[in-house]
Design a protein around this motif. Sequence first.
Motif, PDB file in Angstrom:
ATOM      1  N   ILE A 151      49.365  72.624  17.507  1.00  0.00           N
ATOM      2  CA  ILE A 151      49.537  73.432  16.708  1.00  0.00           C
ATOM      3  C   ILE A 151      49.071  75.044  16.858  1.00  0.00           C
ATOM      4  O   ILE A 151      48.223  75.321  17.187  1.00  0.00           O
ATOM      5  CB  ILE A 151      48.870  73.138  15.350  1.00  0.00           C
TER       6      ILE A 151
ATOM      7  N   VAL B  87      54.748  73.412  16.466  1.00  0.00           N
ATOM      8  CA  VAL B  87      53.825  72.117  16.511  1.00  0.00           C
ATOM      9  C   VAL B  87      54.737  71.246  17.797  1.00  0.00           C
ATOM     10  O   VAL B  87      55.852  70.972  17.799  1.00  0.00           O
ATOM     11  CB  VAL B  87      54.331  71.127  15.229  1.00  0.00           C
TER      12      VAL B  87
ATOM     13  N   TYR C 126      44.552  66.620  17.075  1.00  0.00           N
ATOM     14  CA  TYR C 126      45.447  67.835  16.897  1.00  0.00           C
ATOM     15  C   TYR C 126      44.652  68.919  17.414  1.00  0.00           C
ATOM     16  O   TYR C 126      43.409  68.921  17.211  1.00  0.00           O
ATOM     17  CB  TYR C 126      45.686  68.233  15.279  1.00  0.00           C
TER      18      TYR C 126
ATOM     19  N   ASN D 150      45.977  66.070  10.520  1.00  0.00           N
ATOM     20  CA  ASN D 150      46.674  67.130  10.761  1.00  0.00           C
ATOM     21  C   ASN D 150      46.295  68.119   9.609  1.00  0.00           C
ATOM     22  O   ASN D 150      46.626  68.129   8.561  1.00  0.00           O
ATOM     23  CB  ASN D 150      48.374  66.811  10.534  1.00  0.00           C
TER      24      ASN D 150
END
Length: 539
Positions: free
Chosen positions: A75, A82, A119, A476
């Motif tokens: 990200i 993304v 992430y 996320n």
Amino acid sequence: MTSHVSRRGILAAGAAAGVATGAGAVAGGASVARAAAVDTPAGSGAATGRSGPAGQDGRSGQGGHGVALTHVTVIDPHTARVRHDMTVLVRGDRIEAVHASGEGRVPAGVRAVDLRGRYVIPGLSDMHVHSVMDRIDPALHVANGVTTVREMAGGDQVFDWRRRIEAGELLGPRWTISSRLVDGAPSIWDPAVLDIVEVADAAGARRAVREEIRRGADFVKVYSRLPREALTAIADETRRLGVPFAGHCPDEVSLLEAARLGQRSFEHLFWTFFATSSKEAWARREIARIRLAQGDYSGWFERIHPVEWIAARTYDPDRAGTVFDRLASHGTRQVPTLIMHRGLDLARTLDRDDPRRRYLPAASRSGMDYALDELYLKQRSVAEDAEWAALFEYRLRLVSAMNRAGVPLMVGTDVATPGVFPGFAVHDELRLLVDAGLTPMAALHAATAEPARYLGTRSGRVAPGHTADLVVLGANPLDDIRNTRRIDGVVVRGRHLGPADLTELLRGVEEAAAEPRPTPAGAARPPCPCHAPTRAAAV
């Protein structure tokens, strides 16, 4: 509403409150990372589960060969992109490559960390801190994924920390450091509490700028009681010497006037209310009538608060639109410090049983309670709480309006105020920004890409050639901004810290907080945030 609030007590008690929090970079002090990433040297089947020794020194655990974060979702708030199933290759303190994990093998000798289901975001920034202890603040920032901080009252100790961090002797974030507070004469700070610089005129202001730059300051921090001629001189001298100035908007100067002079950022929201009120002319007359003795921050706060309350209730969207357009055109940043304002406005709701309190020394816990009971709440009746809560809602709406108008926002927390813990507070601020109406991506931008742009650094991105300051998350953050607390790893200056490393780091913070300390006389009152009383510099 009435309130007798001492800024000295607020900052001092809060600094103590921020001294020792850490049992994990998630709310309530739970484990830093529940799921350990697989950490495997390329070409080897051995999973080590960690990246090497992780004490509070800054030595690299990478062995000089680098690390590859594989199969991760990237990200990048700078581009709002993304990308799934990516590899981020780090060598030294730079990101060397970002590519799809299926596009090539991890180079020989580079340690691969399989991060499926994780992430990666850029390292976070806190653009408004007041730091206390070398064994507490730097470690808590790193453990919470905060890899850049901006110190807002530069003292000798923080310059020493930065030197040690850059020499690899102390693990910590990248540190931008202000001058000492430059205030008018008399200052509303007590010089027995904080090392300040008092200036009375333009000549003194110019001397102060030169002296603070000589001491190593990256920028000049301006304060509330500076005369107009002094601020104008600071603007001219900093421009001549090529350094910025930032901080409070002085009482004698309007927000737009300070922005036109070149002030790079405004901290907190008091002055923004004045500038956006239909009663701004009245507010400025009331502020001009304020007369204060040296060290009377309580008096300043007591007199400014009723004006702020009326200004907030007379918000004028048309006037605000003009103000915001001009701030945006000047590139002037707003640092709302919503978590600080929340602690003040909703003081009675601060959790006195916050599990993180067990990481505070006894004197710090006493200091926090003293600030709440004797400074925030002593003169505030329960009946007034609804009005204070309404003021905080006005603050959220103000931040929302600024964001919609394109005013660049940066995350800053005012670490050293009650309930504002180093590192942890950035996650609190992110949630409040989302509560104010920002998208999670916009909130992340305010904590990563915007601070990097402000500082002029190659950070705040997950992209080749940028600094290897990264945070690995277990969920996320675009689904729920609170997921920034679910930290599974941190890369700081190219050094990867896995879950075991972060746990060990925070254990050291807990041990430092638990060490016995001598109790000074009058310890019921919070100690000085800078540890030692110093005389103001007369300029």
